[in-house]
Scaffold this motif. Sequence first.
Motif, PDB file in Angstrom:
ATOM      1  N   LYS A  35       0.880  -1.252  -0.163  1.00  0.00           N
ATOM      2  CA  LYS A  35       0.010   0.016   0.056  1.00  0.00           C
ATOM      3  C   LYS A  35       0.911   1.171  -0.101  1.00  0.00           C
ATOM      4  N   TYR A  36       1.370   1.345  -1.418  1.00  0.00           N
ATOM      5  CA  TYR A  36       2.832   2.278  -1.234  1.00  0.00           C
ATOM      6  C   TYR A  36       1.745   4.300  -1.115  1.00  0.00           C
ATOM      7  N   LYS A  61       5.909   9.044  -8.526  1.00  0.00           N
ATOM      8  CA  LYS A  61       6.678   9.010  -8.730  1.00  0.00           C
ATOM      9  C   LYS A  61       7.405   9.096  -6.522  1.00  0.00           C
ATOM     10  N   LYS A  62       7.298  10.095  -6.373  1.00  0.00           N
ATOM     11  CA  LYS A  62       7.463   8.844  -4.426  1.00  0.00           C
ATOM     12  C   LYS A  62       6.851   7.952  -3.765  1.00  0.00           C
ATOM     13  N   ALA A  63       6.125   7.669  -4.622  1.00  0.00           N
ATOM     14  CA  ALA A  63       5.239   6.081  -3.834  1.00  0.00           C
ATOM     15  C   ALA A  63       6.322   5.097  -5.015  1.00  0.00           C
ATOM     16  N   GLU A  64       6.213   5.456  -5.401  1.00  0.00           N
ATOM     17  CA  GLU A  64       7.936   4.462  -6.916  1.00  0.00           C
ATOM     18  C   GLU A  64       8.929   4.001  -5.892  1.00  0.00           C
ATOM     19  N   GLU A  65       9.481   5.396  -5.563  1.00  0.00           N
ATOM     20  CA  GLU A  65      10.246   5.726  -4.895  1.00  0.00           C
ATOM     21  C   GLU A  65      11.094   5.230  -3.675  1.00  0.00           C
ATOM     22  N   LEU A  66       9.633   4.602  -2.660  1.00  0.00           N
ATOM     23  CA  LEU A  66       9.801   4.349  -1.347  1.00  0.00           C
ATOM     24  C   LEU A  66       9.056   2.603  -1.649  1.00  0.00           C
ATOM     25  N   PHE A  68      10.716   1.010  -4.290  1.00  0.00           N
ATOM     26  CA  PHE A  68      12.247   0.752  -4.793  1.00  0.00           C
ATOM     27  C   PHE A  68      12.635   0.266  -3.599  1.00  0.00           C
ATOM     28  N   THR A  69      12.799   1.363  -2.876  1.00  0.00           N
ATOM     29  CA  THR A  69      13.939   1.415  -1.194  1.00  0.00           C
ATOM     30  C   THR A  69      13.581  -0.005  -0.383  1.00  0.00           C
ATOM     31  N   TYR A  70      12.196   0.300  -0.260  1.00  0.00           N
ATOM     32  CA  TYR A  70      11.679  -0.730   0.522  1.00  0.00           C
ATOM     33  C   TYR A  70      11.888  -2.523  -0.064  1.00  0.00           C
ATOM     34  N   ARG A  71      11.652  -2.312  -1.686  1.00  0.00           N
ATOM     35  CA  ARG A  71      11.847  -4.263  -1.632  1.00  0.00           C
ATOM     36  C   ARG A  71      13.114  -4.773  -1.853  1.00  0.00           C
ATOM     37  N   SER A  72      13.975  -3.358  -1.693  1.00  0.00           N
ATOM     38  CA  SER A  72      15.891  -3.709  -2.398  1.00  0.00           C
ATOM     39  C   SER A  72      16.200  -5.008  -1.093  1.00  0.00           C
ATOM     40  N   VAL A  73      15.717  -4.353  -0.346  1.00  0.00           N
ATOM     41  CA  VAL A  73      16.352  -5.738   0.969  1.00  0.00           C
ATOM     42  C   VAL A  73      16.117  -7.210   0.298  1.00  0.00           C
ATOM     43  N   GLY A  74      15.059  -7.338  -0.660  1.00  0.00           N
ATOM     44  CA  GLY A  74      14.743  -8.775  -1.159  1.00  0.00           C
ATOM     45  C   GLY A  74      13.941  -9.803  -0.501  1.00  0.00           C
ATOM     46  N   VAL A  75      13.505  -8.952   0.668  1.00  0.00           N
ATOM     47  CA  VAL A  75      11.726  -9.929   1.763  1.00  0.00           C
ATOM     48  C   VAL A  75      11.645  -8.813   2.676  1.00  0.00           C
ATOM     49  N   PRO A  76      10.171  -9.304   2.414  1.00  0.00           N
ATOM     50  CA  PRO A  76       9.297  -8.226   3.227  1.00  0.00           C
ATOM     51  C   PRO A  76       9.352  -8.544   4.793  1.00  0.00           C
ATOM     52  N   ILE A  77       9.454  -7.364   5.797  1.00  0.00           N
ATOM     53  CA  ILE A  77       9.956  -7.095   6.518  1.00  0.00           C
ATOM     54  C   ILE A  77       8.978  -5.857   7.329  1.00  0.00           C
ATOM     55  N   LYS A  78       8.969  -6.823   8.362  1.00  0.00           N
ATOM     56  CA  LYS A  78       8.015  -5.215   9.556  1.00  0.00           C
ATOM     57  C   LYS A  78       8.890  -4.918  11.138  1.00  0.00           C
ATOM     58  N   PRO A  79       8.612  -3.942  11.019  1.00  0.00           N
ATOM     59  CA  PRO A  79       9.455  -3.438  12.258  1.00  0.00           C
ATOM     60  C   PRO A  79       9.031  -4.076  13.781  1.00  0.00           C
ATOM     61  N   VAL A 143      15.698   1.088   4.974  1.00  0.00           N
ATOM     62  CA  VAL A 143      16.458  -0.179   4.586  1.00  0.00           C
ATOM     63  C   VAL A 143      16.496   0.138   3.591  1.00  0.00           C
ATOM     64  N   TYR A 144      17.495   0.325   2.373  1.00  0.00           N
ATOM     65  CA  TYR A 144      18.088   0.485   1.411  1.00  0.00           C
ATOM     66  C   TYR A 144      18.997  -0.723   1.067  1.00  0.00           C
ATOM     67  N   ARG A 145      19.459  -1.922   0.020  1.00  0.00           N
ATOM     68  CA  ARG A 145      20.187  -2.162  -0.097  1.00  0.00           C
ATOM     69  C   ARG A 145      20.936  -2.042  -1.852  1.00  0.00           C
TER      70      ARG A 145
END
Length: 146
Positions: A35-36, A61-66, A68-79, A143-145
């Motif tokens: 839900k970007y 573009k802002k939603a795409e940036e979020l 891209f950054t979130y998905r860069s770690v390669g696995v879904p994560i929750k805080p 977090v960005y990977r």
Amino acid sequence: AQLDKKKKRAVITDKETQEAKETLELFFNNLHDEKYNDALSLFDPIEEDWRNEWPKMSEDKKAEELKFTYRSVGVPIKPKVLEVWNVDSGVYRFEVQFITDSGTIYVQGPCCGATEEMTPSQSEFIFFVRKTTAGYKVGTFPVYRP
């Protein structure tokens, strides 16, 4: 907020800190659930580089940036909030671990040819949330990977 040393997690003791924590959790839960645009409504970057560019970008573009950054770690994560500090009036600093859908703690290891000695693995991350006229906003990118 106080820290429960035995469980190493933040014990929230006031309403504003609780609202900041809930904003941080909702932000990442929205990213997790793809839900970007909802996540975007809870985000306002504080990093100097982004303070100038962010307002000029389209909402898509802002939603795409979020995303891209979130998905860069390669696995879904929750805080999982470990500790919180009220660093200034309406500004909160959170120490966070991320939990994967399989229940493990996300660890970001060295990247891009670096060794563990050069760039030690990290499992705890810092995020800022601040109170604005439009409510609480997460000010730190996910977090960005690379």
